[in-house]
Design an enzyme around this catalytic site. Structure first.
Site, PDB file in Angstrom:
ATOM      1  N   HIS A   1       2.054   2.325  -3.557  1.00 52.16           N
ATOM      2  CA  HIS A   1       1.033   2.463  -3.726  1.00 52.16           C
ATOM      3  C   HIS A   1       1.470   4.854  -3.866  1.00 52.16           C
ATOM      4  CE1 HIS A   1      -2.436   0.108  -3.051  1.00 52.16           C
ATOM      5  NE2 HIS A   1      -2.139  -0.572  -3.791  1.00 52.16           N
TER       6      HIS A   1
ATOM      7  N   ASP B   1       0.775  -1.276   0.203  1.00 52.65           N
ATOM      8  CA  ASP B   1      -0.151   0.147  -0.098  1.00 52.65           C
ATOM      9  C   ASP B   1       1.018   1.325   0.213  1.00 52.65           C
ATOM     10  OD1 ASP B   1      -2.421   2.103   0.506  1.00 52.65           O
ATOM     11  OD2 ASP B   1      -3.042   0.096   1.310  1.00 52.65           O
TER      12      ASP B   1
END
Ligand SMILES: *[C@@H]1O[C@H](CO)[C@@H](O)[C@H](O)[C@H]1NC(C)=O
Ligand SMILES: *[C@@H]1O[C@H](CO)[C@@H](O)[C@H](O)[C@H]1NC(C)=O
Ligand SMILES: *[C@@H]1O[C@H](CO)[C@@H](O)[C@H](O)[C@H]1NC(C)=O
Ligand SMILES: *[C@@H]1O[C@H](CO)[C@@H](O)[C@H](O)[C@H]1NC(C)=O
Ligand SMILES: *[C@@H]1O[C@H](CO)[C@@H](O)[C@H](O)[C@H]1NC(C)=O
Ligand SMILES: *[C@@H]1O[C@H](CO)[C@@H](O)[C@H](O)[C@H]1NC(C)=O
Ligand SMILES: *[C@@H]1O[C@H](CO)[C@@H](O)[C@H](O)[C@H]1NC(C)=O
Length: 401
Positions: free
Chosen positions: A248, A225
């Protein structure tokens, strides 16, 4: 590295011992810790923590010795402590229980936490292993939507710790996010190594909320993430020398969920590389919030095959059930300078600003991102974004001076 730490600690030891005459080293082994990776050492750690915390010594040091693995259930190391400076020498390794049942009777949000400890320095090359796979599995049967959360503890939480330093440690396979800084001032993290598989859900590297004067330097973060996420109440955040990816990218937000009044300002992200990240540098806000995200600088950034490198998304709505609202978080004074690299898509810049509030003073200067998709030219998209764009490819229309 270990040698440098030992020398450093020895100097500290000599200095402080000389000054107070009292011992200032507290080794968890002296409090009953076993360190075989199987015995529950939580009680020994809790007991050991009380000594440096209550010590009148000027510089107490909690020693977690090398070549050992300590199995810890959820443990909170609480202050306030007597000394204004407390060290944890993290040479050994810490692992989480391999079963969720260890959280019975504990708050599910946290594994290891430091709360209300000022002047805390954690230094060493030890590893904190969340053994998160048992927590990810319930999420992995379906793709967790961006922003969706799987239950699970944050591996390491700092709450109300002013003057915090974390240096040299490794953090792997957290249950949910690896490190959270909440309500802290004057924080310096450096030389960290944070990693979890690309497919692990919600394993953010570092989450910063309600904190100010935070420096995150020279670290590797590759997870499933966000490498770093900066959320409401945060200001004066400098991020430098981060190798991010997979993951991310670095995000400001999300801000303004459920009409929230969220603010973030003075964020500087410099000299960072994003290697095969899903997004790169991103500001994301929900519609309907109030507050602002402003004075944000992304400078000297390199993208290596990032999917969507530059994003402002003021329509963030991971569940997909959002109304068309009239208020929005105000985004202003955002600069992108000296940014180069490649994208695996042709959508390299997307500035989607709120239809009512808009973004103001957005500046792009020497931004050049190319697409690796054969035969496709990189393009940009912008909506209600105001500012200017110079020496930038692809050009962002509407931002032209
Ligand atoms: C962040 O960097 C800027 C510019 O280099 C500097 O002026 C500022 O003091 C730094 N802030 C922190 C919290 O380190
Ligand atoms: C940039 O970051 C790298 C680590 O990714 C570091 O080695 C280098 O010294 C940094 N350069 C500057 C000018 O800060
Ligand atoms: C939002 O919070 C800021 C800072 O706490 C405050 O100054 C401002 O008045 C608030 N705005 C609204 C609309 O509540
Ligand atoms: C980028 O990531 C890929 C895949 O993990 C790796 O093989 C490559 O060495 C990385 N590149 C850099 C410059 O770090
Ligand atoms: C949302 O509302 C604005 C007016 O506030 C309007 O211009 C816009 O078309 C609406 N968008 C949608 C998707 O309904
Ligand atoms: C840009 O982002 C907005 C908001 O997420 C999205 O609706 C739109 O499809 C994106 N545009 C492009 C060209 O990717
Ligand atoms: C871009 O706009 C800012 C104000 O928003 C201004 O200070 C700056 O000089 C402009 N730069 C160029 C190259 O036009």
């Amino acid at each position: 590295m270990e040698l440098i730490f030992s020398v450093f600690i020895t100097i500290l030891y000599v200095l402080t011992r000389g000054a107070s005459g009292a011992t200032n080293l507290f080794n968890v082994m002296d409090y009953g810790a076993v360190g075989d990776g199987k015995t529950d050492d939580s009680a020994a750690f809790s007991k050991a923590w009380k000594s440096p915390c209550n010590s009148p010594s000027r510089n107490p040091i909690l020693v977690i010795p090398a070549s050992k693995i300590f199995l810890l259930k959820p443990v909170t190391f609480s202050g306030p402590c007597k000394s204004t400076s407390i060290h944890v020498l993290m040479s050994g390794n810490i692992v989480a229980p391999d079963s969720k049942s260890a959280w019975k009777g504990y708050h599910l949000d946290m594994w290891l936490a430091f709360t209300n400890v000022n002047g805390l320095t954690i230094i060493g090359s030890g590893t904190i292993n969340g053994r998160g796979a048992i927590w990810w599995s319930e999420c992995s049967s379906y793709r967790v939507p961006e922003g969706g959360t799987c239950k699970g503890p944050t591996a390491l939480t700092f709450y109300r710790c002013n003057g915090l330093v974390l240096k040299g440690t490794k953090h792997i396979n957290s249950q949910r996010n690896h490190i959270a800084i909440f309500n802290c001032k004057d924080v310096t993290f450096s030389n960290l190594h944070i990693s979890a598989p690309k497919t692990s859900p919600n394993t953010d590297g570092i989450d910063i909320a309600s904190s100010s004067n935070v420096r995150i330097l020279n670290s590797f973060i590759g997870t499933g993430d966000d490498c770093i996420a900066i959320s409401s109440g945060s200001s004066h955040i400098n991020i430098t020398g981060i190798a991010c990816g997979p993951g991310h990218g670095i995000s400001v937000g999300s801000l303004g969920a459920h009409g929230g009044n969220d603010t973030v300002e003075e964020v500087h992200v410099r000299n960072c590389t994003f290697n095969e990240t899903m997004t790169g540098v991103r500001i994301k806000t929900w519609q309907g919030g109030v507050g602002y995200a402003r004075k944000i600088l992304f400078e000297k950034i390199k993208f290596i095959r990032a999917d969507n490198p530059i994003i402002i998304d003021q329509y963030y709505c991971p569940g997909g059930h959002c109304k068309n609202e009239t208020s929005g978080i105000k985004i202003s004074d955002v600069s992108y300078r000296y940014i180069t690299g490649t994208s695996t898509t042709d959508k390299v810049i997307n500035l989607s600003c709120d239809q009512n509030v808009g973004c103001t003073n957005i500046q792009l200067y020497y931004v050049h991102i190319i697409s690796t998709v054969p035969g496709k030219k990189a393009y940009s998209f912008s909506f209600n974004a105001h500012g200017n764009c110079t020496h930038t490819k692809p050009v962002v229309k509407g931002l032209q001076p």
